[in-house]
Design an enzyme around this catalytic site. Sequence first.
Site, short mmCIF file in Angstrom:
data_model
loop_
_atom_site.label_atom_id
_atom_site.label_comp_id
_atom_site.label_asym_id
_atom_site.label_seq_id
_atom_site.Cartn_x
_atom_site.Cartn_y
_atom_site.Cartn_z
N LYS A 63 0.83 -1.22 0.00
CA LYS A 63 0.00 0.00 0.00
C LYS A 63 0.86 1.27 0.00
O LYS A 63 0.63 2.18 -0.79
CB LYS A 63 -0.92 0.00 1.23
CG LYS A 63 -1.65 1.32 1.41
CD LYS A 63 -2.42 1.38 2.70
CE LYS A 63 -1.62 1.71 3.92
NZ LYS A 63 -1.51 3.11 4.28
N ASN A 64 1.84 1.31 0.88
CA ASN A 64 2.60 2.55 1.01
C ASN A 64 3.50 2.82 -0.19
O ASN A 64 3.79 3.97 -0.49
CB ASN A 64 3.40 2.56 2.32
CG ASN A 64 2.49 2.76 3.53
OD1 ASN A 64 1.33 3.15 3.37
ND2 ASN A 64 3.00 2.50 4.72
N ARG B 206 -3.53 10.22 4.36
CA ARG B 206 -2.26 10.86 4.65
C ARG B 206 -1.45 11.08 3.36
O ARG B 206 -0.80 12.09 3.19
CB ARG B 206 -1.52 9.95 5.62
CG ARG B 206 -0.14 10.38 5.94
CD ARG B 206 -0.04 11.03 7.28
NE ARG B 206 1.31 11.50 7.51
CZ ARG B 206 1.60 12.71 7.93
NH1 ARG B 206 0.64 13.57 8.17
NH2 ARG B 206 2.84 13.06 8.13
N CYS C 75 -4.49 8.14 9.69
CA CYS C 75 -4.78 7.59 11.01
C CYS C 75 -4.29 8.56 12.09
O CYS C 75 -3.24 9.18 11.95
CB CYS C 75 -4.08 6.25 11.18
SG CYS C 75 -4.76 4.96 10.15
N ARG D 291 2.11 13.91 13.56
CA ARG D 291 2.34 13.73 12.13
C ARG D 291 2.47 15.04 11.35
O ARG D 291 1.70 15.32 10.43
CB ARG D 291 1.26 12.83 11.52
CG ARG D 291 1.09 11.54 12.27
CD ARG D 291 0.24 10.54 11.54
NE ARG D 291 1.01 9.80 10.56
CZ ARG D 291 0.53 8.78 9.87
NH1 ARG D 291 -0.72 8.41 10.02
NH2 ARG D 291 1.29 8.15 9.02
N ASP E 108 6.51 19.26 8.34
CA ASP E 108 7.53 20.32 8.26
C ASP E 108 8.75 19.91 7.43
O ASP E 108 9.33 20.73 6.73
CB ASP E 108 7.97 20.73 9.68
CG ASP E 108 8.48 19.55 10.49
OD1 ASP E 108 7.74 18.55 10.60
OD2 ASP E 108 9.61 19.61 10.99
N ASP F 151 4.60 0.07 11.98
CA ASP F 151 3.31 -0.42 11.49
C ASP F 151 3.04 -1.87 11.90
O ASP F 151 1.96 -2.40 11.62
CB ASP F 151 3.24 -0.29 9.96
CG ASP F 151 2.97 1.14 9.52
OD1 ASP F 151 2.78 2.01 10.39
OD2 ASP F 151 2.96 1.40 8.30
N ILE G 285 8.67 5.92 17.03
CA ILE G 285 8.39 6.73 15.83
C ILE G 285 7.22 7.69 16.07
O ILE G 285 7.30 8.87 15.78
CB ILE G 285 8.08 5.84 14.60
CG1 ILE G 285 9.10 4.71 14.44
CG2 ILE G 285 7.93 6.68 13.33
CD1 ILE G 285 10.42 5.09 13.85
N ARG H 124 -8.62 0.42 4.86
CA ARG H 124 -7.67 1.32 4.19
C ARG H 124 -6.47 0.54 3.69
O ARG H 124 -5.81 0.98 2.74
CB ARG H 124 -7.13 2.36 5.17
CG ARG H 124 -8.13 3.22 5.79
CD ARG H 124 -7.44 4.05 6.84
NE ARG H 124 -6.75 5.08 6.13
CZ ARG H 124 -6.81 6.35 6.47
NH1 ARG H 124 -7.47 6.71 7.54
NH2 ARG H 124 -6.20 7.25 5.77
C1 UD1 Z 1 4.77 6.48 6.64
C2 UD1 Z 1 3.77 5.39 6.39
C3 UD1 Z 1 3.22 4.87 7.71
C4 UD1 Z 1 4.36 4.47 8.64
C5 UD1 Z 1 5.42 5.57 8.74
C6 UD1 Z 1 6.68 5.12 9.49
C7 UD1 Z 1 2.80 5.99 4.27
C8 UD1 Z 1 1.63 6.52 3.54
N1 UD1 Z 1 2.69 5.92 5.59
O1 UD1 Z 1 4.08 7.53 7.30
O2 UD1 Z 1 2.39 3.77 7.45
O3 UD1 Z 1 3.84 4.25 9.93
O4 UD1 Z 1 5.83 5.97 7.44
O5 UD1 Z 1 7.22 3.99 8.89
O6 UD1 Z 1 3.79 5.58 3.69
N2 UD1 Z 1 7.94 13.68 10.97
C9 UD1 Z 1 8.24 15.00 11.25
N3 UD1 Z 1 8.11 15.91 10.25
C10 UD1 Z 1 7.72 15.56 8.99
C11 UD1 Z 1 7.44 14.22 8.71
C12 UD1 Z 1 7.57 13.30 9.73
O7 UD1 Z 1 8.58 15.34 12.37
O8 UD1 Z 1 7.64 16.45 8.13
C13 UD1 Z 1 8.07 12.68 12.05
C14 UD1 Z 1 6.74 12.00 12.37
O9 UD1 Z 1 5.99 12.74 13.29
C15 UD1 Z 1 7.20 10.69 12.91
C16 UD1 Z 1 8.46 10.39 12.10
O10 UD1 Z 1 8.87 11.62 11.56
O11 UD1 Z 1 7.55 10.82 14.26
C17 UD1 Z 1 8.29 9.39 10.99
O12 UD1 Z 1 7.21 9.77 10.18
P1 UD1 Z 1 7.15 9.43 8.62
O13 UD1 Z 1 8.18 8.40 8.30
O14 UD1 Z 1 7.17 10.69 7.85
O15 UD1 Z 1 5.74 8.77 8.51
P2 UD1 Z 1 4.68 8.97 7.39
O16 UD1 Z 1 5.35 9.27 6.07
O17 UD1 Z 1 3.61 9.86 7.87
#
Ligand code: UD1
Length: 434
Positions: free
Chosen positions: A22-23, A96, A120, A125, A128, A309, A331, A401
Amino acid sequence: MEQYAIKGGIHLEGEVVIGGAKNAALGILAAAIMTEDECTIENVPYVSDTITLLKAIENIGASVKYIDRHTVVICGKGIRGDEGLSVDDEFIRKIRASYYLIGALLGRFKYADVALPGGCDIGARPIDLHIKGFNKLGATTEIVAGGKIVAKAEKLSGAHIYLDTVSVGATINIMLAAALSEGKTTIENAAKEPHIVDVANFLNTMGANIKGAGTDVIRVRGVERLHGAEYSIIPDQIEAGTFMAMAVATRGNVLIKNVIPKHLEAISSKLIEMGANVIEYDDSVRVMADGELKATQIKTLPYPGFPTDMQAQMATVLGIATGTSLVTESIFENRFRYVSELARMGAKIRVENNTAIISGVSKYTGARITTSDLRAGAALVIAALAAEGYSTIDEIQYIKRGYEDFDAKVRMLGGHMQIIDSDRDMQKFKLRVG
Ligand code: UD1
């Protein structure tokens, strides 16, 4: 409202075939609109997140044709990239991965106006780091009224971008925009998840020049245009891991087919520590467990660490292992909300800061439970399948989802699980399964 009805206590046995990731699909489907040519994507999981993203893509002018349930042909020619094109509909705010449309549109048109992502509720999340990346490439970004982000640039120029936190979303999004920038971009402290590599491979098949995906330094040499491509998405690591955990929780014997065993190593090694037997083949794994399960410790980390996950599913299995286990979530900060539901099934779990302290019980008992996110929902399905008696799970739209035909796949393994929509359906379910 639809629910899953489950009667637990069956040792799951047989074979299950895992779908596309999915991702990875979410990144790849977004990337497919970065060209005017047709892209044919195979092994797309038919789950609500991908269906929603495809609807959003269609709504902005792309043509989207399903050739079969898992193959989709996308043509982004009809997308008008001028200012005024706004990606905002009732669906897109729910997922997302809508954020990938920012990178894809910004790369192609140097302009993107996209509703801010939902998904979710597992913590703050923020996005930035995505924004920081776009800014470094020369775009200005603004959050405008109505909860939308507008990113634009005269031109995008390659840059050196260091991610302060390892982020899957930011890594993919910056790769998308950088693919059509001028010059070289370096992404340092990049995420290394298998789906990062898959999105990079797809972009390269479209004519991009991306090296180093799968390591923590990704180098993108921008190209002027991308062209059409045919591509097949990798198998879903988390769907596979969920069935592995399910096999162990139910003391079953399940052959999980269409997987890349290398992507499952962190999960396999924890299940083995718990006393399960995992046999790897070229593109499948057999997972077996009988008798007592042992407590262990798990800490979620970016790949190749243990995936966040899979945290809820593994904690659920540890809830019925002998001894005290510790599960640390590093995470996301709000990913233990399923614990109170598991407690209603008899689990003894205490959460302190970002660690769940699990005192194993001998069994779960069926209950009416509800989920607030996708993977927590999968964990509750596992608990219900291992439990004594009947359970119903509410809010299954979260689970849909990311899991295609979840109930049908469980039934193929001999489990009792069905979607019901009324008390009458539940009575029929009970009559049928006895
Ligand atoms: C993606 C996956 C999700 C998985 C996660 C971690 C998709 C659609 N979703 O989510 O299923 O749980 O990776 O493997 O692929 N963060 C920041 N700033 C940002 C972005 C992230 O601080 O701009 C932080 C987040 O709050 C979190 C960490 O970085 O603590 C990791 O998040 P991230 O890897 O970005 O997760 P997602 O891409 O949202």
